[in-house]
Structures are given as C-alpha cells and as structure tokens.
Design an enzyme around this catalytic site. Structure first.
Site, PDB file in Angstrom:
ATOM      1  N   HIS A  56       0.823  -1.216   0.000  1.00 39.10           N
ATOM      2  CA  HIS A  56       0.000   0.000   0.000  1.00 39.10           C
ATOM      3  C   HIS A  56       0.860   1.270   0.000  1.00 39.10           C
ATOM      4  O   HIS A  56       2.064   1.233   0.312  1.00 39.10           O
ATOM      5  CB  HIS A  56      -0.909   0.014   1.227  1.00 39.10           C
ATOM      6  CG  HIS A  56      -0.140  -0.044   2.518  1.00 39.10           C
ATOM      7  ND1 HIS A  56       0.510   1.045   3.049  1.00 39.10           N
ATOM      8  CD2 HIS A  56       0.086  -1.080   3.366  1.00 39.10           C
ATOM      9  CE1 HIS A  56       1.105   0.707   4.168  1.00 39.10           C
ATOM     10  NE2 HIS A  56       0.872  -0.590   4.391  1.00 39.10           N
ATOM     11  N   GLU A  79      -2.068  -7.501   6.697  1.00 38.93           N
ATOM     12  CA  GLU A  79      -0.711  -7.494   7.242  1.00 38.93           C
ATOM     13  C   GLU A  79      -0.641  -8.494   8.387  1.00 38.93           C
ATOM     14  O   GLU A  79      -1.670  -8.936   8.915  1.00 38.93           O
ATOM     15  CB  GLU A  79      -0.362  -6.085   7.735  1.00 38.93           C
ATOM     16  CG  GLU A  79       1.019  -5.932   8.367  1.00 38.93           C
ATOM     17  CD  GLU A  79       2.164  -6.240   7.421  1.00 38.93           C
ATOM     18  OE1 GLU A  79       2.307  -7.440   7.077  1.00 38.93           O
ATOM     19  OE2 GLU A  79       2.906  -5.309   7.045  1.00 38.93           O
TER      20      GLU A  79
END
Length: 712
Positions: free
Chosen positions: A525, A598
C-alpha cells in the site's frame, strides 16, 4: 524476515528429527577403506569394520559394529568392557539466525557397549574366527546411534557421514594366547553396512512420468519386494506404503527404514496373505506428497493444501506401470496406505482413482474435513478402510489439549470441566463419522497415546516410553491395531488380507492437465500516517498520506498497459484505498479479503516500531506470544489467496494484489526463501513497489522484487 522460524518448533511440526520415525535411515554407505585389516608399524592391528542398521519403531539405528582383526581370536577374551566405541557423525549445523546450514562438522558421541562376542563376518556368533561383533545400546532418545540427521532447510532427513572410533581398553588375546595390540579404528577402516531386512528390497527403482506433450517430467523413486513364492500370474497381493513428510528425497532406503516399513515383509504381516505372501511397493516423492508445486518443502505444503497433490498422476502412473510389468500381482488385491503425508495421499488417490484399490489404511492422516464434499464421502464409502490415529497427535489435532513447552514437545489431552475429553471434529475423527454414516465399511483404531510396546524403553517414572502422539504408524506397522470385525477381533493386516476389489486400474498414459501461467503483480500500500509516525501497523489501520495517494496514482499510471484479469486487496482501508486508486477507470471487479491482511502484531499494534524486532522471538518467529501471528502463518494465508486466485484463472492472465510489506515478505519466505533475487533484499519493501510472481501449474517463480520503476 527471511526464514524467521523456530527450528525446534518446526522439527516438532513434522515429527521429524535426527532420531524420529519420519526420518531417513539405514542406507548402505559406500566403503571408504580397504578390505583387510591393516598392521601398523608398531605391530598394532587396525581392524576394518562393518556397521549394522536396523529399522526400529522410532526410525533406523545402528545397534552393532562388526570388527575384522584378521587373526584368529580367543573367544573367552572377547568382552564388552574391553572396548570403547564412539560414533563420529559429520553434518552441518543450522544457524538459526541466518537460517543456513554451516560447514560439516564432526559430532562425536560415546556409545555404550552392552555385549561383545566372536562372530562371522555377518555378525552371527561363532566359536572361533577373526571377527568381533559389538552390540551397542540404542533407544529413541539416543541420537548417537542414528545414521542420519534432520535438515531443517529441506525438512527431510539426510544421511550423516558416519564413522566409528573403536578402541581396545582391556586385554584381548589371539587363539594362540598372544595379546592383541589394537589401533583405534577410523573412517578409513569402514568397509560397508548391513541393512537388516532393507537389503532384501530392490531400492533401485526409478520412474519418470512425462506430460505436457513430453515437455515436463516428474521423477519418482521406489523400493519394492516380492515373496519367493510370487510367480504365478495374478497370485500375489500388493501392499503399497506412502511415506511421511521426512522421508521424501531420492533414496528409497529412507522410505522403508524411516517408518519401519521393513516390518511388512516379516511373518508379522506376511502370515495373513496366503501361500505366496504379499508384495510391497514403497514409492518416494522428491519433496512430500502434500506438495502442490513439486518444489515446496516444510509446513507451507501443509498449511496451503486443499486436498490436491502435484504427484497424483505421476504416482498412479508408477503404480499402474509397476503392476503391468509384474503380472504375478493380483490387481483385485492392491492395498494402499501410508502415514501423515502418506495418509493424506492415500485419501487423495482413493478419490482420484475409484475402484483401483481393494482397501486402504491411512494413518494419522491430515486430510481436512472441509476438503471433502458429500460426493467425496460417497466415493470413499465404496472402499473398505481402516484408520489409525492417537488422541495425543501433536500435528493432526484430534482432541483439545496443549503442547509441552520443552522438548520433546508432547501433546496432552485436556479434559473439560466435566472431566471429559473433548474430540475435535476433524481429520480421522470426522472421516470415520462421515464414512460410517454413508454406509461404508470403516474401522478406527484410536489410541490414547503412542507408547513403547516392546518392554525395552521407559520414561523416568518407569512407565512405557512415550513417543510423539503423531507416530501412530508404530502400531500399524507392528500389526498392533485390533478391532472387532464381524463379531471377532482381527488385526489390521489380518483384515486387510481378506479384502478384494474390482482391480480397475487406469489405462496408461495418465494425463496431467497443464494451464497457462498466471502473473501476480503484488504491491505494498501507499505511505500511511503510521508509516510517517513509525508506529506498528498490522491489523490496525491509518489513512494514506498525500504522498501515499500520489504513490498509488503514479503506480496506476505505471500499470496502465497491464491488463488485469482479476484484482484482490486486503480488507485494511489503506490497502483498499491504494487498490481503488490504482484501478480507477478500469472495469474490473475487486475482491476484498482478510487473507491479504498485514501480519497481526497482537498487543504491539500501534506501538513504537523502532524496537519491534529487538526481541529475538519477534524477529525470527513472529508475534503469536502477544496475541498475534507468526511469519509462517501470515505467509501461508497470503499464499492461500494466491493459490485460489490462480485456480480461478485456468486460462491464465495477470492479477493485481494490494497488500502489505511483511505480508509480502512472509509470502516469499514460504514460497521462495532461497531464491537469489529474494536474497538481495536487505530492508523492507517500498510503498507501492511491485513484486511479480509467476505461477506456472503450482510452481511460483520470483520475477521482480521491490520494483519502483512503475512509479517513475
């Protein structure tokens, strides 16, 4: 986070170590020395020696060494206390910080000599002769007697280069009454090894399976054995044994000695199979049966499997051709079984080739309940089956419980408040229940634990020695599984010998489907506020900064010429926003999944990131100790998303993945830890960098890493 995994924990995961039942062992080593004893300048005799390897419940061990002195000896002077023995096992140790195997070093350990006697060259007692056989203590907890070591990089056992130092410490006399002066033996005195029972097998079997119009191939090895009376066409049943995780490789001795498969050719088993007895076939995969790509090893193959195997067609092709070239085999009495990974593969083969096998005997099988549809259960119900497992299985969990925190990491069943054991509806528990309800003939030997039944080995409290609960194959291969069949007790092989099937072997060639490759464009990201503030950001979230938005927009432009057949993103807002910016203006559905999150840092979420890896466990293993995940678990769930995405694109194509830095690194740790390109990564991944993975029929190849050129 390369190779951040705890070695001890992983050894337990596969129930393999340098002394365990899933291990290698007993290979006939090449002789290093001369054929005759040497006489030193000082007149001392330096004997040559032969080792003897046996398959035991826990794996192979060397209980004997046979010395040749070259002179006639006085039998009365041959005593155990006259000798000292040390094994010298040479192999590289694992560096848990770099996750590399070091240079081979000698591991010298004393062996306890329990008996000595005059013998012939095969170790049989004699009244006179030149040979002395030394019997040494062996046990599941004595590593010095093992002929192998466990390679944590391959998750397989390798043979240790083994020699023996034998010294004479008390008087030994010749038959003429002359004292013998003896020089200590070394590696150059080694002239061979005797594999008890295993030497009766043909271990030179090699099979090459070709597919994709001959452009691809899979190489398998195998061991086989036929009883002496196996001659008449269709006279002989065939028992096929599929090995566990640690016995993969290219030496079939591993497959037959690692789990005491050699016991299948003894009277313990053969007595039930009529006048001829049963033949035995033990195929060996280069990696493990649960491998979906042909290149995987270790726990990733377990965590990411969905009931498929890279080796399915190759294995069936080997079996079919083996039977075709041995007409003495009765095709209606072909029996399939195996332990752990081999138990999985047994189920896989029954589903893939209905009618081929007369009966099956999976042991501690890890075939997940969710992989089995009702149609699958109906197929399995057509095959007589005998399951074996243990309540204390440390890998294939069947009952609620806990693991010891210290070696050997045994699993213990924990009763509930009512004092009742709590079964888990999974694996053999679920399989037995579902197949029974479907009307299948199925038996289930479920043991409380796995303990020594020989009366030779004990725990400190005097109770029978307890093995890892995963090792329930000990009971199977010793024919100690007993259930009530038609009102009478029968052992597992007594029952197996009575089963007869259709013998519907598939016709050769057996085709393996090949699909065009899929290319994954994986991005981290854009920059977030927590990135700027240097705060730990796993499952917690923070918005993209202005720079993060610009990075995503730049990447969108850099990828404008790439057609994406599918797009997946983590459900964290920072990844979703990044993905939306990249795909703005494109008409492609975006799949949002928590599988791409994550790593979960647990209690460390949103804390200072500068000290995140100061703790050794956190640096190498992960954050499960603080309520989070391990790197391995993270990499496995991310890979699962990619595997399913590839399966949804049988026509091939490009896939965009929007995820997170440590998720990508954990993924690479799972699928290509030793890739040279991956080894160049010295720090983390840049925001909005691109990492490209090619997926070609189950195999991943790293094509680009942390590429920021798309942002220019």
């Amino acid at each position: 986070m390369k190779r951040r995994v705890a070695a001890a924990l992983l050894a337990t995961l596969f129930a393999v170590s340098s002394m365990v039942g899933c291990g290698n062992g007993g290979k006939t080593n090449e002789a290093d020395g001369t054929e005759t004893p040497a006489v030193q300048d000082d007149g001392a005799i330096k004997p040559t020696y032969v080792t003897v390897t046996e398959g035991r419940d826990w794996g192979p061990a060397i209980p004997k060494i046979i010395l040749d002195f070259g002179v006639e000896l006085d039998a009365s002077s041959v005593k155990a206390e006259a000798f000292t023995v040390s094994s010298v096992r040479t192999y590289g140790d694992l560096n848990e910080e770099t996750w590399e195997i070091g240079e081979p070093t000698e591991h010298v350990e004393e062996r306890n000599v329990v008996n000595a006697y005059l013998s012939d060259e095969a170790g049989q007692p004699t009244e006179n002769g030149t040979h002395v056989t030394l019997e040494m203590e062996i046990a599941p907890y004595l590593e010095a007697g093992s002929p192998f070591w466990f390679n944590m990089l391959t998750y397989q056992n390798d043979y240790a280069e083994t020699s023996y130092q034998v010294s004479l410490v008390n008087e030994l006399m010749t038959s003429e009454g002359t004292p013998v002066a003896m020089a200590t033996t070394t590696a150059d005195g080694y002239v061979g090894n005797i594999n008890v029972l295993a030497d009766d097998f043909d271990t030179d079997g090699k099979y090459t399976y070709t597919y994709d119009d001959g452009n691809r191939q899979i190489d398998l090895t195998y061991a086989s054995w036929f009883p002496e009376k196996s001659e008449a066409e269709g006279s002989t049943p065939l028992i096929i044994w599929l090995h566990g995780a640690g016995e993969g490789g290219t030496d079939p001795n591993v497959a037959i000695l690692g789990n005491k498969v050699v016991n299948l050719i003894t009277d313990d088993v053969q007595q039930y199979f009529g006048d001829t007895g049963a033949a035995v076939l033990a195929p060996q995969s280069p990696t493990m049966w649960m491998d979906t790509s042909g290149q995987a090893a270790g726990s990733a193959s377990l965590l990411n499997n969905t009931g498929k195997s890279y080796y399915t067609e190759a294995l069936m092709s080997l079996i079919t051709e083996f039977i075709a070239t041995h007409p003495e085999i009765d095709t209606t009495r072909v029996y399939l079984g195996g332990c752990s990974n081999g138990g999985f593969m047994t189920i896989n083969m029954l589903l893939s080739y209905p009618g081929a096998f007369a009966a099956a005997f999976p042991v501690c099988e890890p075939y997940a309940n969710e992989w089995l549809s009702e149609e699958d259960i109906a197929t399995l119900a057509e095959v007589p089956m005998w399951l074996t497992a243990s309540k204390t299985d440390s890998i294939v969990t069947l009952y609620e419980g806990y693991w010891d925190e210290e070696p050997p990491y045994l699993y213990h069943v924990t009763p509930n408040e009512a004092g009742e054991e709590v079964p888990v509806y999974e694996y053999s528990n679920a399989l037995y229940d579902r197949v029974s309800k479907a009307g299948g003939e199925i038996y289930y030997s479920l043991f409380d634990s796995v303990v020594d039944t020989t009366g030779e080995y004990f725990n400190e409290d005097g109770s029978p020695y307890e093995y890892d609960g995963h090792w329930s194959w000990i009971y199977t291969l010793n024919n100690e599984c007993v259930e009530t069949v038609d009102g009478a007790e029968q052992t597992i092989f007594e029952w197996l010998s009575q089963q007869q099937g259709e013998g519907n072997m598939p016709k050769l060639p057996i085709e393996k489907e090949v699909f065009p490759p899929v290319y994954f464009y994986i991005t981290r990201h854009g920059q977030t506020e927590y990135n700027v503030q240097e705060l730990v950001q796993g499952w917690c979230d923070s918005p993209l900064t202005e720079l993060g938005i610009e990075q995503a927009q730049a990447l969108s432009n850099g990828l404008k010429d790439i057609d994406f057949a599918a797009v997946y993103t983590s459900d964290s807002k920072r990844a979703v926003d990044t993905c939306n910016l990249i795909m703005e203006g494109r008409d492609v559905d975006i799949t949002v999944t928590e599988g791409l999150r994550e790593i979960n840092f647990g209690e460390l979420e949103a804390t200072d990131a500068s000290t995140l890896w100061d703790d050794e466990y956190h640096a190498w293993v992960g954050y499960d100790d603080v309520g989070g995940e391990t790197y391995e678990e993270t990499g496995a769930r991310v890979k699962r998303v990619l595997d399913l995405a590839a399966a949804d694109l049988p026509e091939g194509g490009n896939v965009l993945i929007s995820t997170h830095g440590l998720s990508i690194i954990s993924l690479l740790d799972v699928i290509c830890p030793d890739d040279p390109l991956y080894q160049t990564l010295e720090a983390g991944l840049d925001n909005c960098s691109i990492t490209i993975l090619e997926y070609d029929n189950g195999a991943y190849t790293l094509k680009a890493l942390n590429d920021v050129s798309y942002l220019e």
